[in-house]
Design a protein around this motif. Structure first.
Motif, short mmCIF file in Angstrom:
data_model
loop_
_atom_site.label_atom_id
_atom_site.label_comp_id
_atom_site.label_asym_id
_atom_site.label_seq_id
_atom_site.Cartn_x
_atom_site.Cartn_y
_atom_site.Cartn_z
N VAL A 113 30.70 -13.91 0.00
CA VAL A 113 30.32 -13.96 1.41
C VAL A 113 30.32 -15.41 1.91
CG1 VAL A 113 28.49 -13.46 3.09
CG2 VAL A 113 29.02 -11.82 1.28
N ARG A 114 29.90 -16.33 1.07
CA ARG A 114 29.93 -17.74 1.48
C ARG A 114 31.37 -18.20 1.68
NH1 ARG A 114 25.11 -20.01 -2.51
NH2 ARG A 114 23.39 -19.50 -1.10
N ARG A 115 32.26 -17.78 0.83
CA ARG A 115 33.68 -18.11 0.99
C ARG A 115 34.23 -17.50 2.28
NH1 ARG A 115 38.33 -15.96 -3.11
NH2 ARG A 115 38.18 -14.17 -1.70
N TYR A 116 33.83 -16.28 2.52
CA TYR A 116 34.26 -15.56 3.73
C TYR A 116 33.76 -16.29 4.98
CZ TYR A 116 35.01 -11.32 6.60
OH TYR A 116 35.42 -10.42 7.54
N ARG A 117 32.50 -16.72 4.94
CA ARG A 117 31.94 -17.44 6.08
C ARG A 117 32.66 -18.76 6.32
NH1 ARG A 117 26.28 -19.04 5.71
NH2 ARG A 117 26.72 -19.72 7.82
N THR A 118 32.98 -19.42 5.24
CA THR A 118 33.70 -20.69 5.37
C THR A 118 35.05 -20.48 6.03
OG1 THR A 118 32.61 -21.63 3.42
CG2 THR A 118 34.69 -22.63 4.08
N ALA A 119 35.77 -19.46 5.59
CA ALA A 119 37.08 -19.16 6.18
C ALA A 119 36.94 -18.83 7.66
CB ALA A 119 37.73 -18.01 5.43
N ALA A 120 35.90 -18.08 8.00
CA ALA A 120 35.69 -17.72 9.41
C ALA A 120 35.39 -18.96 10.25
CB ALA A 120 34.55 -16.71 9.52
N THR A 121 34.55 -19.83 9.71
CA THR A 121 34.20 -21.06 10.43
C THR A 121 35.44 -21.93 10.63
OG1 THR A 121 31.96 -21.02 9.51
CG2 THR A 121 32.75 -23.12 10.38
N GLU A 122 36.26 -22.04 9.61
CA GLU A 122 37.48 -22.83 9.72
C GLU A 122 38.44 -22.21 10.73
OE1 GLU A 122 37.49 -24.58 5.13
OE2 GLU A 122 38.83 -22.94 5.68
N GLY A 123 38.49 -20.89 10.76
CA GLY A 123 39.35 -20.21 11.72
C GLY A 123 38.91 -20.44 13.15
N MET A 124 37.60 -20.41 13.37
CA MET A 124 37.08 -20.66 14.71
C MET A 124 37.37 -22.09 15.15
SD MET A 124 33.49 -18.47 14.84
CE MET A 124 32.92 -18.68 13.17
N ALA A 125 37.23 -23.02 14.22
CA ALA A 125 37.53 -24.43 14.54
C ALA A 125 39.02 -24.60 14.86
CB ALA A 125 37.12 -25.31 13.38
#
Length: 211
Positions: free
Chosen positions: A59-71
């Protein structure tokens, strides 16, 4: 975060993501991962002593990917409507090709009462982060006249997020990926002011970026 994991740990988390998308937290065991990845259960325990450790890492990896995608979406400077279209387009593509038919955090959220507390908290943080990003996009769209909100940006963000997650489930229930687009396009049309000159929708620019 993915690059910080050992290759085998990445394969384990990749497999876990697919298993959670298929059956949720309580729908798989280390025996399932062992069979799919082709390693022993002892090897899995070496990387992730407990199931909660494994899912928390995922989930932490998933959140990181989502954050990077939003940026990345913000960096593209496509405007609020372009951001929303990219967000919805990314999920439509994932559901269409089956690469990620459901948001794993949405899947896990349905099991929140039975999840380990640390996993449930990480899932909540994903929801909060996504809602915050959507709220900022919607507020920006309303401020520049590109989007029409019928209530506060925060409430609209929750509605949008709930619609996206619900549309994923409906697409799975019907076995028809087009259902996702049917539901989310209706929501997007509700937000767009047809008469606004700022709503000349930009043409899709390359592969959608993960939000």
């Amino acid at each position: 975060m993915k690059t910080l994991l050992a290759p085998q740990a990445n394969r384990i988390t990749d497999c876990t993501q697919a298993l959670i998308a298929a059956g949720g937290y309580n729908g798989f065991s280390y025996a399932d991962i062992s069979a799919h990845v082709g390693i022993t259960k002892a090897s899995i325990h070496h990387h992730f002593p407990k199931k909660a450790d494994l899912v928390l890492t995922l989930v932490r990896r998933y959140r990181t990917a989502a954050t990077e995608g939003m940026a990345a979406l913000a960096a593209k400077d496509t405007g609020p409507l372009g951001c929303l279209e990219a967000y919805l387009g990314w999920w439509a593509a994932c559901i269409g090709d089956g690469s990620m038919p459901l948001c794993i955090c949405a899947m896990l959220a349905a099991e929140a009462p039975t999840l380990p507390a640390e996993v449930a908290e990480e899932v909540r943080l994903h929801f909060a982060g996504l809602a915050g990003w959507l709220e900022s996009v919607l507020a920006s769209g309303a401020a520049c006249g590109a989007l029409h909100l019928q209530t506060s940006p925060a409430a609209e963000a929750q509605l949008l997020m709930a619609t996206v997650h619900g549309a994923m489930i409906s697409a799975r229930a019907y076995g028809d990926p087009k259902i996702f687009r049917t539901a989310t396009n209706a929501l997007l049309e509700r937000l767009v002011l047809p008469s606004s000159p700022k709503n000349n929708r930009p043409a899709a620019a390359g592969k959608p970026v993960r939000p």
